[in-house]
Design a protein around this motif. Sequence first.
Motif, PDB file in Angstrom:
ATOM      1  N   GLY A  50       0.815  -1.208   0.000  1.00  0.00           N
ATOM      2  CA  GLY A  50       0.000   0.000   0.000  1.00  0.00           C
ATOM      3  C   GLY A  50       0.854   1.266   0.000  1.00  0.00           C
ATOM      4  O   GLY A  50       0.470   2.283  -0.587  1.00  0.00           O
ATOM      5  N   ALA A  51       1.984   1.201   0.649  1.00  0.00           N
ATOM      6  CA  ALA A  51       2.892   2.351   0.663  1.00  0.00           C
ATOM      7  C   ALA A  51       3.527   2.543  -0.704  1.00  0.00           C
ATOM      8  O   ALA A  51       3.729   3.675  -1.158  1.00  0.00           O
ATOM      9  CB  ALA A  51       3.964   2.157   1.737  1.00  0.00           C
ATOM     10  N   TYR A  77       2.090   1.709  -3.514  1.00  0.00           N
ATOM     11  CA  TYR A  77       0.983   2.265  -4.307  1.00  0.00           C
ATOM     12  C   TYR A  77       0.887   3.770  -4.065  1.00  0.00           C
ATOM     13  O   TYR A  77       0.825   4.562  -5.027  1.00  0.00           O
ATOM     14  CB  TYR A  77      -0.306   1.561  -3.896  1.00  0.00           C
ATOM     15  CG  TYR A  77      -1.567   1.994  -4.595  1.00  0.00           C
ATOM     16  CD1 TYR A  77      -1.807   1.646  -5.917  1.00  0.00           C
ATOM     17  CD2 TYR A  77      -2.546   2.718  -3.916  1.00  0.00           C
ATOM     18  CE1 TYR A  77      -2.989   2.010  -6.552  1.00  0.00           C
ATOM     19  CE2 TYR A  77      -3.731   3.080  -4.544  1.00  0.00           C
ATOM     20  CZ  TYR A  77      -3.947   2.732  -5.859  1.00  0.00           C
ATOM     21  OH  TYR A  77      -5.120   3.090  -6.483  1.00  0.00           O
ATOM     22  N   ARG A 136      -0.947   8.262 -12.031  1.00  0.00           N
ATOM     23  CA  ARG A 136      -2.236   7.895 -12.606  1.00  0.00           C
ATOM     24  C   ARG A 136      -3.282   8.977 -12.335  1.00  0.00           C
ATOM     25  O   ARG A 136      -4.064   9.339 -13.219  1.00  0.00           O
ATOM     26  CB  ARG A 136      -2.720   6.558 -12.008  1.00  0.00           C
ATOM     27  CG  ARG A 136      -3.947   6.011 -12.685  1.00  0.00           C
ATOM     28  CD  ARG A 136      -4.569   4.877 -11.880  1.00  0.00           C
ATOM     29  NE  ARG A 136      -5.301   5.395 -10.736  1.00  0.00           N
ATOM     30  CZ  ARG A 136      -5.580   4.703  -9.636  1.00  0.00           C
ATOM     31  NH1 ARG A 136      -5.159   3.445  -9.499  1.00  0.00           N
ATOM     32  NH2 ARG A 136      -6.265   5.255  -8.647  1.00  0.00           N
ATOM     33  N   THR A 152      -8.952   5.508 -10.996  1.00  0.00           N
ATOM     34  CA  THR A 152      -9.505   6.817 -11.292  1.00  0.00           C
ATOM     35  C   THR A 152      -8.407   7.820 -11.682  1.00  0.00           C
ATOM     36  O   THR A 152      -7.274   7.735 -11.241  1.00  0.00           O
ATOM     37  CB  THR A 152     -10.326   7.333 -10.094  1.00  0.00           C
ATOM     38  OG1 THR A 152     -11.248   8.311 -10.568  1.00  0.00           O
ATOM     39  CG2 THR A 152      -9.441   7.928  -9.012  1.00  0.00           C
ATOM     40  N   HIS A 207      -4.375   4.697   8.290  1.00  0.00           N
ATOM     41  CA  HIS A 207      -5.514   5.032   7.424  1.00  0.00           C
ATOM     42  C   HIS A 207      -6.709   4.124   7.709  1.00  0.00           C
ATOM     43  O   HIS A 207      -6.557   2.943   7.969  1.00  0.00           O
ATOM     44  CB  HIS A 207      -5.075   4.878   5.965  1.00  0.00           C
ATOM     45  CG  HIS A 207      -6.180   4.979   4.961  1.00  0.00           C
ATOM     46  ND1 HIS A 207      -6.881   6.141   4.735  1.00  0.00           N
ATOM     47  CD2 HIS A 207      -6.699   4.055   4.117  1.00  0.00           C
ATOM     48  CE1 HIS A 207      -7.788   5.935   3.793  1.00  0.00           C
ATOM     49  NE2 HIS A 207      -7.706   4.674   3.395  1.00  0.00           N
ATOM     50  N   THR A 267     -11.775   5.163   2.704  1.00  0.00           N
ATOM     51  CA  THR A 267     -12.227   6.317   1.915  1.00  0.00           C
ATOM     52  C   THR A 267     -13.699   6.643   2.155  1.00  0.00           C
ATOM     53  O   THR A 267     -14.091   7.809   2.177  1.00  0.00           O
ATOM     54  CB  THR A 267     -11.997   6.011   0.426  1.00  0.00           C
ATOM     55  OG1 THR A 267     -10.599   5.759   0.238  1.00  0.00           O
ATOM     56  CG2 THR A 267     -12.438   7.156  -0.459  1.00  0.00           C
ATOM     57  N   PRO A 326      -8.802   4.924  -4.487  1.00  0.00           N
ATOM     58  CA  PRO A 326      -7.845   5.948  -4.886  1.00  0.00           C
ATOM     59  C   PRO A 326      -6.940   6.458  -3.774  1.00  0.00           C
ATOM     60  O   PRO A 326      -5.874   6.936  -4.055  1.00  0.00           O
ATOM     61  CB  PRO A 326      -8.722   7.065  -5.426  1.00  0.00           C
ATOM     62  CG  PRO A 326     -10.061   6.840  -4.841  1.00  0.00           C
ATOM     63  CD  PRO A 326     -10.183   5.392  -4.534  1.00  0.00           C
ATOM     64  N   CYS A 327      -7.332   6.386  -2.527  1.00  0.00           N
ATOM     65  CA  CYS A 327      -6.437   6.989  -1.534  1.00  0.00           C
ATOM     66  C   CYS A 327      -6.205   6.055  -0.358  1.00  0.00           C
ATOM     67  O   CYS A 327      -6.294   6.418   0.790  1.00  0.00           O
ATOM     68  CB  CYS A 327      -6.946   8.337  -1.076  1.00  0.00           C
ATOM     69  SG  CYS A 327      -8.692   8.379  -0.781  1.00  0.00           S
ATOM     70  N   TYR A 328      -5.902   4.849  -0.715  1.00  0.00           N
ATOM     71  CA  TYR A 328      -5.665   3.769   0.226  1.00  0.00           C
ATOM     72  C   TYR A 328      -4.673   4.135   1.323  1.00  0.00           C
ATOM     73  O   TYR A 328      -4.817   3.760   2.462  1.00  0.00           O
ATOM     74  CB  TYR A 328      -5.122   2.584  -0.582  1.00  0.00           C
ATOM     75  CG  TYR A 328      -4.749   1.356   0.183  1.00  0.00           C
ATOM     76  CD1 TYR A 328      -3.421   1.040   0.415  1.00  0.00           C
ATOM     77  CD2 TYR A 328      -5.735   0.511   0.667  1.00  0.00           C
ATOM     78  CE1 TYR A 328      -3.075  -0.110   1.086  1.00  0.00           C
ATOM     79  CE2 TYR A 328      -5.398  -0.642   1.353  1.00  0.00           C
ATOM     80  CZ  TYR A 328      -4.063  -0.947   1.565  1.00  0.00           C
ATOM     81  OH  TYR A 328      -3.726  -2.092   2.243  1.00  0.00           O
ATOM     82  N   VAL A 329      -3.672   4.871   0.942  1.00  0.00           N
ATOM     83  CA  VAL A 329      -2.566   5.063   1.868  1.00  0.00           C
ATOM     84  C   VAL A 329      -2.387   6.517   2.242  1.00  0.00           C
ATOM     85  O   VAL A 329      -1.334   6.934   2.667  1.00  0.00           O
ATOM     86  CB  VAL A 329      -1.264   4.574   1.237  1.00  0.00           C
ATOM     87  CG1 VAL A 329      -1.240   3.064   1.242  1.00  0.00           C
ATOM     88  CG2 VAL A 329      -1.137   5.091  -0.157  1.00  0.00           C
ATOM     89  N   LYS A 330      -3.490   7.257   2.091  1.00  0.00           N
ATOM     90  CA  LYS A 330      -3.407   8.691   2.296  1.00  0.00           C
ATOM     91  C   LYS A 330      -2.584   9.048   3.534  1.00  0.00           C
ATOM     92  O   LYS A 330      -1.734   9.902   3.506  1.00  0.00           O
ATOM     93  CB  LYS A 330      -4.827   9.231   2.463  1.00  0.00           C
ATOM     94  CG  LYS A 330      -5.153  10.349   1.523  1.00  0.00           C
ATOM     95  CD  LYS A 330      -6.469  10.966   1.900  1.00  0.00           C
ATOM     96  CE  LYS A 330      -7.638  10.300   1.211  1.00  0.00           C
ATOM     97  NZ  LYS A 330      -8.924  10.884   1.571  1.00  0.00           N
ATOM     98  N   LYS A 331      -2.893   8.356   4.623  1.00  0.00           N
ATOM     99  CA  LYS A 331      -2.251   8.738   5.877  1.00  0.00           C
ATOM    100  C   LYS A 331      -1.345   7.645   6.414  1.00  0.00           C
ATOM    101  O   LYS A 331      -0.983   7.645   7.573  1.00  0.00           O
ATOM    102  CB  LYS A 331      -3.331   9.079   6.898  1.00  0.00           C
ATOM    103  CG  LYS A 331      -4.107  10.308   6.489  1.00  0.00           C
ATOM    104  CD  LYS A 331      -5.289  10.551   7.371  1.00  0.00           C
ATOM    105  CE  LYS A 331      -6.176  11.630   6.756  1.00  0.00           C
ATOM    106  NZ  LYS A 331      -7.394  11.839   7.509  1.00  0.00           N
ATOM    107  N   MET A 332      -1.051   6.663   5.540  1.00  0.00           N
ATOM    108  CA  MET A 332      -0.217   5.560   6.013  1.00  0.00           C
ATOM    109  C   MET A 332       1.211   6.054   6.251  1.00  0.00           C
ATOM    110  O   MET A 332       1.782   6.770   5.456  1.00  0.00           O
ATOM    111  CB  MET A 332      -0.232   4.455   4.965  1.00  0.00           C
ATOM    112  CG  MET A 332       0.641   3.283   5.355  1.00  0.00           C
ATOM    113  SD  MET A 332       0.555   2.014   4.062  1.00  0.00           S
ATOM    114  CE  MET A 332      -0.981   1.216   4.484  1.00  0.00           C
ATOM    115  N   VAL A 359       4.929   5.741   6.104  1.00  0.00           N
ATOM    116  CA  VAL A 359       5.892   4.954   5.344  1.00  0.00           C
ATOM    117  C   VAL A 359       7.046   4.594   6.268  1.00  0.00           C
ATOM    118  O   VAL A 359       7.962   5.363   6.495  1.00  0.00           O
ATOM    119  CB  VAL A 359       6.392   5.724   4.118  1.00  0.00           C
ATOM    120  CG1 VAL A 359       7.396   4.876   3.345  1.00  0.00           C
ATOM    121  CG2 VAL A 359       5.235   6.092   3.228  1.00  0.00           C
TER     122      VAL A 359
END
Lengths: 480, 480
Positions: A188-189, A191, A198, A230, A415, A418, B2-8, B10
């Motif tokens: 996920g990181a 990605y 994209r 998207t 996270h 969404t 689209p934002c799976y890792v927004k706040k993950m 790293v």
Amino acid sequence: MPCYVKKMLVLAGTLLVINAPAEAQSRKKAKGTPAPVASVKTDQTDSLALRKIFDEALLRGESYDNLRYLTGTIGPRLSGSPQAQQAVDWGKATMEKAGFDRVYLQEVMVPHWVRGSKERGEIIGNKDKGVRVPVCALGGSVSTGGKLKAGVIEVHSLEEVKNLPEAAVKGKFIFYNRPFNDALIEPGAAYGGAVDQRANGAIEAAKRGAVGALVRSMTSARDDNPHTGTMRYAEGVAKVPGAALSTNAADRLSQLLKANPDLQFELEMECITLSDEKSYNVVGEIKGSKFPQEIITVGGHLDSWDLAQGAHDDGTGCVQSIEALRLLKAAGFKPERTVRAVLFMNEENGTRGGNEYARLAAQNQETHLAAIESDGGGFTPRGFTVEGDPATVAKLARFAPLLRPYHAADVTAGHSGTDIEPLQAAVHPKALIGYKCDSQRYFDIHHTAADTFDKVNRRELELGGASMASLIYLLSKYGL
Amino acid sequence: MPCYVKKMLVLAGTLLVINAPAEAQSRKKAKGTPAPVASVKTDQTDSLALRKIFDEALLRGESYDNLRYLTGTIGPRLSGSPQAQQAVDWGKATMEKAGFDRVYLQEVMVPHWVRGSKERGEIIGNKDKGVRVPVCALGGSVSTGGKLKAGVIEVHSLEEVKNLPEAAVKGKFIFYNRPFNDALIEPGAAYGGAVDQRANGAIEAAKRGAVGALVRSMTSARDDNPHTGTMRYAEGVAKVPGAALSTNAADRLSQLLKANPDLQFELEMECITLSDEKSYNVVGEIKGSKFPQEIITVGGHLDSWDLAQGAHDDGTGCVQSIEALRLLKAAGFKPERTVRAVLFMNEENGTRGGNEYARLAAQNQETHLAAIESDGGGFTPRGFTVEGDPATVAKLARFAPLLRPYHAADVTAGHSGTDIEPLQAAVHPKALIGYKCDSQRYFDIHHTAADTFDKVNRRELELGGASMASLIYLLSKYGL
């Protein structure tokens, strides 16, 4: 392997009574003083309750058969499609059959993008015959308006495009080819580190006069599956087509470009955005016995991309959310707080369902304790990631010993999901929680034709639903 | 999504320096006194070393390509078969290419059982047409000597057979149909709870005069794959054929028996046990820089069942063991103790390779510190299970914080591996260690035609090899 488990301790299937020493001590200290409402001190009945939930899931679980129907009989269900409507009907009927106290729909208008029947990509050198490569339109892309043939500039970041001379870019395709960082342990990181290409590639390309964006698929797998997903357009910037190349195709294009920087790429896509369609979130509810006004939401998203069955993304999250409530009922637990399973519409290309759910929650002045989302696949459980203040994360982490026998004890900040994130601004729940499963296989199939039912393992799926039901059981009993 | 890792956060891919508070305290207390030789206090360079090992594995790992060759080009490699010999040659060449200090073979005579070309099972009612069902001979079974047709008695345990009147059993098949206990969280425990039927079913059946044993396949999956596996005969007891039915076939037979207890089963198998064949363990060694006389073994088994490619059982263990040593070299670490990768021959039906390795270790008066085996599949890492005294388990568990970023931190007492267990009596290593990965999918394919390369995920496989290399790095540095 004849004696695999010769000395393995058979822990599961028997009663597990967990008495964390710290728990016992803190109970001792608190003797004589009443427990606060939001206490998370668990008691010995809890380990028995969780075992009951997991027994029900593993012996009589319904997630797997539900998923077979949703993915196999209904299939791909992009927002606005007839299959998305079938999925709404299925979700409602499945919740009604499960006997929840209340099942209803929340109307929401959703985008209606259609891929069209023709999708074609070809690398054309100076003299050689063209090389056909697997491509797919990114979700929301405009069509190419027939065949679109142009030179190709390979880049590795949006920044690089901004710095290219406009003359070099004008009339060409920008080819974004930055791969996943494979060294990252969490896919996920990786990605998150690549997906800007994209999402925003077509905007930056168009700003410099390019005719389109070609994007390396979002995966560390090397194969022939293009990954959709998207993409965005910006006001005042020309809308140019965006397409994904499979990783093998991207490697091939990059290699051929090195030999012949003047080669051309021919792209043909017929996609179109139609008028918004009416659609729905599906909501099922079990009313709380003690605190009916406090709501715990659990959900996944009902829409999927159009290329495949949307098994791991996110059929699994939907069937697990329904199952979480069914497991509580079947195991004989009446939750003290109100529990809601929500199948959100339009996560993939708009989050309209998630936004509408939050808007209605605020409008109805609802009190939301917590929300859980499963949208990272239906693989083997790891635990939960929490968006909330540190004290709340710590409170949730104290449930971990109860989840440890089921390998779902990894409770950390991170996270959530969404669809549930809009609740934050709308009704301020104490915690937004993501169900975390093992994700090493997820991006191999994510947004591709390979995201099919056979990639889902029955036991992994049911263990996930039971993990979510267990957390709901504890949240409903102890609050936050 | 689209934002799976927004706040993950790293975490990986950056330097992780772990200072467990308990570690720091114990260092403080020990100030002034010299550290004992067998200390397991880790230092800050260790987290960097492990990160280097995982980088090498994820960015330039060779396990996956090695496995592709072993399973795809060589294929099934039952002891005594030409393919088993090809696997020996491949193992030796692969280790030599990796540049280990010493690569050699250990000769061992192995059983040579051959399935034969005909395998047929049919349920025959009184009037109906026969129903063909998927069956396979259990490993080591005698042939049926042409078609063997008899009535069927369904049982659920060996005990039940002992208590049946001899007249009821005589001339019939005993059909062992006790399923996996699906409520168990560890599929290995469910296997352990059912496998006595396969191992000893034919003996108990023959004791009561039965003509053969039919055994429900060892899996909780419901499908048409029969699962082979080893079965035993006993001295002084007639050798009757043993066959596995797929779980669907077993359910069918059970259902038809309820309607018609007099139905018959026709079994035909041509299997035969030939004379023992000469074969080999393959051993590769990196000599220790400080304590070359202390040996750490890491291994998997090179033989597989004949029905499939033996990908997860145990091609993955073989390529991971070779890779563990290669990773240490490639990351620039010269181990202080001698490290040996061993590809054991004949785990599946005799453990002759494991016994011979232990015999030679004793004969050569070798000192073995620890041995690690990977024989539970090449799925995503969980950690390690240890056979050793509680103090040793505790010492190993103190490495867990270093393994946590890679999800391999579950270090507990438990079974190690069939091939390394003979070392215990022979040379008393301090610890026998099993590599533990997630096992939910393992018994779906175990010992079947479905145990193929495509079931293995590249990243999961490489993470496993890196986990093993990391433990070896720590063991080699700190001892036990």
